[in-house]
Design an enzyme around this catalytic site. Structure first.
Site, PDB file in Angstrom:
ATOM      1  N   VAL A  69     -58.012  16.454  -8.629  1.00 34.63           N
ATOM      2  CA  VAL A  69     -57.477  17.781  -8.324  1.00 34.63           C
ATOM      3  C   VAL A  69     -58.099  18.717  -9.345  1.00 34.63           C
ATOM      4  O   VAL A  69     -57.959  18.522 -10.555  1.00 34.63           O
ATOM      5  CB  VAL A  69     -55.944  17.815  -8.399  1.00 34.63           C
ATOM      6  CG1 VAL A  69     -55.431  19.208  -8.063  1.00 34.63           C
ATOM      7  CG2 VAL A  69     -55.337  16.791  -7.448  1.00 34.63           C
TER       8      VAL A  69
ATOM      9  N   ASN B 105     -82.196  10.257 -12.086  1.00 31.44           N
ATOM     10  CA  ASN B 105     -83.357   9.505 -11.606  1.00 31.44           C
ATOM     11  C   ASN B 105     -84.643  10.328 -11.669  1.00 31.44           C
ATOM     12  O   ASN B 105     -84.949  10.896 -12.691  1.00 31.44           O
ATOM     13  CB  ASN B 105     -83.075   8.969 -10.201  1.00 31.44           C
ATOM     14  CG  ASN B 105     -81.869   8.060 -10.174  1.00 31.44           C
ATOM     15  OD1 ASN B 105     -81.627   7.314 -11.123  1.00 31.44           O
ATOM     16  ND2 ASN B 105     -81.079   8.115  -9.117  1.00 31.44           N
TER      17      ASN B 105
END
Length: 603
Positions: free
Chosen positions: A298, A477
């Protein structure tokens, strides 16, 4: 004897004259006499207190631009004590190699708190292998590829890194093909699979009078295979970021200004807007102790008109505690999750929302006016494939169509929620269209895990699958700085929103915040304000905002606007080069969340 001595003297004189002539030519070619004359004249005119310091500064300006001498990769520990990659850049500056900066890039692996021991061990081994391969790439190959390049030439450096990565992908492909050929030549053909006999037909019970047949549910689409990640690929993103940071340091400018200049291809003079902070406050996901699974995070989002540190301080406690509970009730407690927020025990969907409402009331914050909410549903984690349904609560299952109804009811009841992140799996594309049509004018629908990787998005040039207002992108990456600029330009051109998010396994490197400001994204998702690796980024966000205010270059964010998403219309607009937010004639006007909250309060 005298003649011999005289001959040696003449030879020495000729050699000295030759050396003098070579020296004169060398200095003349490098324009040294003229520059020295100008420098000495200007120094005498200025008469600085530190003569040699002044000369040193002048010579430094005349020196050749720094070039990369080497990059060094190391395996270090991230905020959770897990291995990740650190890259240090050395440059040749005034003929000497000097260390300029180092960066730490997080891995792409998710953190599974309740994973089985064998799965956790397998992931740990895979993580260790990925980091080791990345270190090897940096120290053995990439350092040679980028040696001699200027850090200021980011596009050139990224081009070299992309070529290197493409060659590694091709090597990996050839290796796998060779292994397959060797397996086939060995004659290890698996035996044919024997299918079990079909079950005997069962008798259908007679239908009771007046009872309708239950609708036949469509079979659940199996999950798409995860996009392959080449082992060691994080070296590409780390080196690209390190070079960008090196260029910023050498240019004596903040990293966010350097990134902004890369995106706008010119000197940044226009005001910069701060991305709105997405701060996780509580977690009620699959790993939480209660029955509620639907809300992995939340998230609180300040109103666009507020600065990062503008919300008012808490007032003294009156009838209720700061956690929203009535006096005398047991306070809400829980453990701190790896996301930096509190994992609490909730058994209903309403509980965490009512808790936050109470906290906001005691802090004199108007939920939906000063502060908004977002829910990270993590739909991919909720699917129980044995039942073909989402487990929103322990023992409570809903199919994809019922999930859409659930979200419609949730947003109707809590209009302060302005964003749903990953409400469904990416495979349920039909329901993504449905939820975007049903809620597109009331809140943002954002694809995080449901989206594709940055490299795949750039390859396809398609950001509309699944149907969403925006995407969460992450620097992991093989993503270079040039890739981040390209993907944000693509998203901006389609009038979608960009959220730059942190990975679950974070490091204490705060470059992510500079990237968010420089790229001009609308939101930055940092997790909760707990744990050092995340608080570091919060502090950096506050520091950048203060710098922009002092420099008079802080821009202001626009109001949140929502609009319906129509897949066919959006594709037509994209083909015509028009964004989805540039609505067609007769389309519904954009809706502001504050209007929705005010209308709800009046009713």
């Amino acid at each position: 004897m005298g003649e011999e001595g005289g001959g040696r003297g003449c030879g020495t004189t000729r050699e000295l004259q030759k050396l003098k002539q070579q020296a004169m030519e060398y200095y003349r070619e490098n324009d040294v006499p003229r520059r020295l004359e100008e420098l000495l004249n200007s120094t005498f005119y200025l008469q600085p207190a530190d003569v040699y310091g002044h000369l040193a500064n002048c010579f430094a300006e005349l020196a050749m631009p720094p070039t990369i001498s080497k990059v060094v990769g190391k395996s270090v520990l991230d905020g959770l004590g897990l291995p990740t990659l650190q890259v240090e850049v050395f440059c040749t500056i005034q003929n000497l190699p000097k260390s300029v900066c180092c960066v730490t890039i997080p891995t792409h692996f998710d953190v599974c708190e309740n994973a089985l021991p064998e799965l956790a061990d397998a992931e740990a081994a895979e993580r260790s292998l990925a980091v080791s391969a990345a270190v090897q790439w940096v120290n053995e190959s990439i350092t040679e590829e980028v040696r001699g390049l200027a850090p200021s030439k980011q596009a050139e450096v990224d081009g070299v890194l992309r070529t290197f990565f493409a060659n590694k992908v091709q090597e990996d492909k050839e290796r796998k093909e060779l292994e397959k050929i060797q397996e086939d030549s060995a004659g290890t053909v698996p035996p044919p699979e024997i299918l079990p006999p079909p079950p005997p037909p069962t008798k259908k019970r007679a239908q009771k009078p007046g009872k309708k047949d239950s609708p036949i549910e469509k079979p659940v689409i199996p999950p798409e295979p995860a996009e392959p990640v080449l082992c060691g690929s994080m070296a590409i993103g780390a080196v690209s970021l390190a070079v960008a940071k090196t260029s910023a340091i050498l240019g004596s400018i903040p990293l966010y200004l350097h990134i902004a200049s890369l995106k706008h291809s010119q000197e940044q003079s226009a005001p910069l807007t701060m991305p709105l902070l997405m701060a996780s406050v509580v977690s009620c996901g699959k790993s939480s102790p209660g029955k509620l699974n639907l809300m992995k995070e939340v998230i609180c989002i300040p109103h666009p008109g507020l600065t990062t540190k503008q919300p008012p301080p808490p007032k003294p406690e009156n009838k209720k505690g700061l956690n929203g509970n009535k006096r005398g009730q047991q306070p809400v407690t829980g453990k701190m999750s790896h996301l930096g927020c509190l994992t609490i025990n909730c058994d209903t969907i309403e509980q965490p929302l009512l808790l936050i409402q109470g906290v906001c009331a005691n802090l004199e914050l108007q939920l939906g006016i000063n502060l908004h909410l977002a829910i990270n549903c993590a739909g991919h984690e909720l699917m129980d494939y044995s039942k073909g349904k989402y487990e929103v609560l322990t023992g409570t299952y809903k199919n994809a169509a019922e999930m859409v109804d659930l979200y419609v009811e949730l947003i109707s009841k809590y209009p302060s929620i302005i964003a749903l992140i990953d409400p469904l799996r990416k495979e349920d594309s039909e329901q993504w269209d449905g939820i975007s049509h049903a809620l597109g004018s009331k809140c943002y629908i954002i694809a995080g895990t449901a989206s594709k990787s940055i490299s795949k998005l750039l390859e396809l040039e398609n950001i509309s699958t699944p149907s969403a207002h925006g995407l969460i992108i992450k620097h992991t990456n093989q993503t270079t700085m040039s890739d981040l600029v390209e993907i944000t330009n693509l998203i901006d051109s389609r009038k979608h929103i960009t959220v730059l998010g942190s990975t679950e396994g974070e490091s204490s490197d705060d470059s992510l915040v500079d990237l968010a400001v420089g790229l001009g994204v609308q939101f930055v998702k940092l997790g909760g304000p707990s744990r050092g690796e995340r608080v570091t980024k919060y502090n950096r966000l506050l520091a950048i905002e203060e710098e922009l205010i002092q420099n008079g270059t802080l821009g202001f964010n626009e109001e949140h606007t929502f609009f319906y998403l129509n897949e066919n219309a959006e594709k037509a607009l994209e083909a015509a080069g028009v964004g989805a937010a540039e609505l067609l004639p007769g389309a519904l006007e954009p809706i502001f969340p504050t209007e929705v909250v005010e209308q709800s309060a009046k009713s």
